[in-house]
Each structure stands twice: as structure tokens, then as C-alpha cells.
Design a protein around this motif. Sequence first.
Motif, PDB file in Angstrom:
ATOM      1  N   LEU A 197       0.832  -1.199   0.000  1.00 25.28           N
ATOM      2  CA  LEU A 197       0.000   0.000   0.000  1.00 25.28           C
ATOM      3  C   LEU A 197       0.877   1.263   0.000  1.00 25.28           C
ATOM      4  N   LEU A 198       1.935   1.249   0.773  1.00 23.32           N
ATOM      5  CA  LEU A 198       2.843   2.393   0.830  1.00 23.32           C
ATOM      6  C   LEU A 198       3.518   2.634  -0.521  1.00 23.32           C
ATOM      7  N   VAL A 199       3.905   1.572  -1.204  1.00 19.34           N
ATOM      8  CA  VAL A 199       4.511   1.711  -2.531  1.00 19.34           C
ATOM      9  C   VAL A 199       3.505   2.314  -3.506  1.00 19.34           C
ATOM     10  N   GLN A 200       2.270   1.859  -3.455  1.00 22.97           N
ATOM     11  CA  GLN A 200       1.248   2.396  -4.359  1.00 22.97           C
ATOM     12  C   GLN A 200       1.030   3.887  -4.119  1.00 22.97           C
ATOM     13  N   VAL A 201       0.907   4.273  -2.876  1.00 28.61           N
ATOM     14  CA  VAL A 201       0.671   5.676  -2.550  1.00 28.61           C
ATOM     15  C   VAL A 201       1.884   6.526  -2.940  1.00 28.61           C
ATOM     16  N   SER A 202       3.079   6.053  -2.629  1.00 28.80           N
ATOM     17  CA  SER A 202       4.261   6.854  -2.944  1.00 28.80           C
ATOM     18  C   SER A 202       4.509   6.935  -4.448  1.00 28.80           C
ATOM     19  N   ALA A 203       4.174   5.894  -5.204  1.00 26.27           N
ATOM     20  CA  ALA A 203       4.318   5.957  -6.663  1.00 26.27           C
ATOM     21  C   ALA A 203       3.357   6.990  -7.243  1.00 26.27           C
ATOM     22  N   LEU A 204       2.130   7.003  -6.779  1.00 27.31           N
ATOM     23  CA  LEU A 204       1.170   8.001  -7.252  1.00 27.31           C
ATOM     24  C   LEU A 204       1.609   9.412  -6.857  1.00 27.31           C
ATOM     25  N   PHE A 205       2.144   9.552  -5.652  1.00 25.40           N
ATOM     26  CA  PHE A 205       2.648  10.850  -5.218  1.00 25.40           C
ATOM     27  C   PHE A 205       3.810  11.296  -6.103  1.00 25.40           C
ATOM     28  N   GLN A 206       4.694  10.363  -6.452  1.00 23.29           N
ATOM     29  CA  GLN A 206       5.834  10.698  -7.307  1.00 23.29           C
ATOM     30  C   GLN A 206       5.361  11.224  -8.660  1.00 23.29           C
ATOM     31  N   TYR A 207       4.351  10.587  -9.250  1.00 19.99           N
ATOM     32  CA  TYR A 207       3.823  11.060 -10.533  1.00 19.99           C
ATOM     33  C   TYR A 207       3.152  12.419 -10.387  1.00 19.99           C
ATOM     34  N   ALA A 208       2.416  12.621  -9.316  1.00 20.76           N
ATOM     35  CA  ALA A 208       1.801  13.927  -9.080  1.00 20.76           C
ATOM     36  C   ALA A 208       2.887  14.994  -8.933  1.00 20.76           C
ATOM     37  N   TRP A 209       3.952  14.668  -8.218  1.00 25.83           N
ATOM     38  CA  TRP A 209       5.067  15.592  -8.031  1.00 25.83           C
ATOM     39  C   TRP A 209       5.711  15.932  -9.377  1.00 25.83           C
ATOM     40  N   MET A 210       5.885  14.910 -10.221  1.00 23.24           N
ATOM     41  CA  MET A 210       6.506  15.136 -11.523  1.00 23.24           C
ATOM     42  C   MET A 210       5.615  15.982 -12.429  1.00 23.24           C
ATOM     43  N   LEU A 211       4.316  15.800 -12.351  1.00 24.60           N
ATOM     44  CA  LEU A 211       3.422  16.612 -13.158  1.00 24.60           C
ATOM     45  C   LEU A 211       3.452  18.072 -12.732  1.00 24.60           C
ATOM     46  N   ILE A 212       3.596  18.318 -11.454  1.00 29.77           N
ATOM     47  CA  ILE A 212       3.599  19.688 -10.945  1.00 29.77           C
ATOM     48  C   ILE A 212       4.964  20.346 -11.137  1.00 29.77           C
ATOM     49  N   SER A 213       6.040  19.664 -10.741  1.00 28.70           N
ATOM     50  CA  SER A 213       7.367  20.285 -10.736  1.00 28.70           C
ATOM     51  C   SER A 213       8.206  19.987 -11.975  1.00 28.70           C
ATOM     52  N   LYS A 214       7.759  19.062 -12.811  1.00 30.29           N
ATOM     53  CA  LYS A 214       8.485  18.645 -14.023  1.00 30.29           C
ATOM     54  C   LYS A 214       9.834  18.001 -13.709  1.00 30.29           C
ATOM     55  N   SER A 215       9.978  17.499 -12.497  1.00 31.62           N
ATOM     56  CA  SER A 215      11.157  16.716 -12.117  1.00 31.62           C
ATOM     57  C   SER A 215      10.728  15.749 -11.014  1.00 31.62           C
ATOM     58  N   TYR A 216      11.497  14.683 -10.869  1.00 31.57           N
ATOM     59  CA  TYR A 216      11.163  13.695  -9.851  1.00 31.57           C
ATOM     60  C   TYR A 216      11.825  14.033  -8.524  1.00 31.57           C
ATOM     61  N   SER A 217      11.327  13.409  -7.484  1.00 27.05           N
ATOM     62  CA  SER A 217      11.895  13.583  -6.150  1.00 27.05           C
ATOM     63  C   SER A 217      12.942  12.494  -5.922  1.00 27.05           C
ATOM     64  N   ALA A 218      14.201  12.868  -5.877  1.00 22.69           N
ATOM     65  CA  ALA A 218      15.282  11.897  -5.683  1.00 22.69           C
ATOM     66  C   ALA A 218      15.178  11.170  -4.336  1.00 22.69           C
TER      67      ALA A 218
END
Length: 100
Positions: A30-51
Motif C-alpha cells: 500500500l505504501l509503494v502504491q501511494v508513494s508511486a502516485l505521489f511521485q507522478y503527481a510531483w513530476m506533473l507539478i514540478s516537471k522533475s522527480y523527487s530523488a
Amino acid sequence: MPKINVERTGVLKRLAVTIVCLLVFELVRLLVQVSALFQYAWMLISKSYSAPLRNFNNRLSLYAYRLLRYATLNENARPFPFEEFPSSGEPAEEPEFDKE
């Protein structure tokens, strides 16, 4: 089929740890699913990933792998919290996206 000589108490102890590992695996999943979705949301907003999030997810996926290896009797080392949390897995690759 290979015959092994085991004590029932040893099997029951491993079964108890395996049940705990499988419950923890469901939380990790469940944590992986939530964090993966958060990573994509972050990339859509900031145009870069969270290292840091990528590093955390890399370690978390290795932990899930170790949980499953223990539960399926393919590894004898007990996973975290019985041992140390995995420090790192395979190095992460740079993500590629189709550019249309």
C-alpha cells in the motif's frame, strides 16, 4: 521431493514470523502504491522527480522482495524488524518518457 528433518516447534515459529511478514508486506504494498502516485503527481507539478522519494521506494521494493523471499522459504534471514532495513538495492535508472 527432498526429505528434510525439522522440528514442529521450529516450523511453527517460522510460520508465526511468516504471518507477520505477510501482514507487513501488505502495508508495504500500500505504501509503494501511494508513494508511486505521489511521485507522478510531483513530476506533473514540478516537471522533475523527487530523488529522496525514488531512493526510499528503491529501498522499500528491496524490503518487499526480502519479505516475500522469507515467506516463500527461499531465504532464511529474517527481514526487518528482525534484521537491518535494506540500505540500497540496484541503482535506479533515469526515467524515460515518450516525447510526442
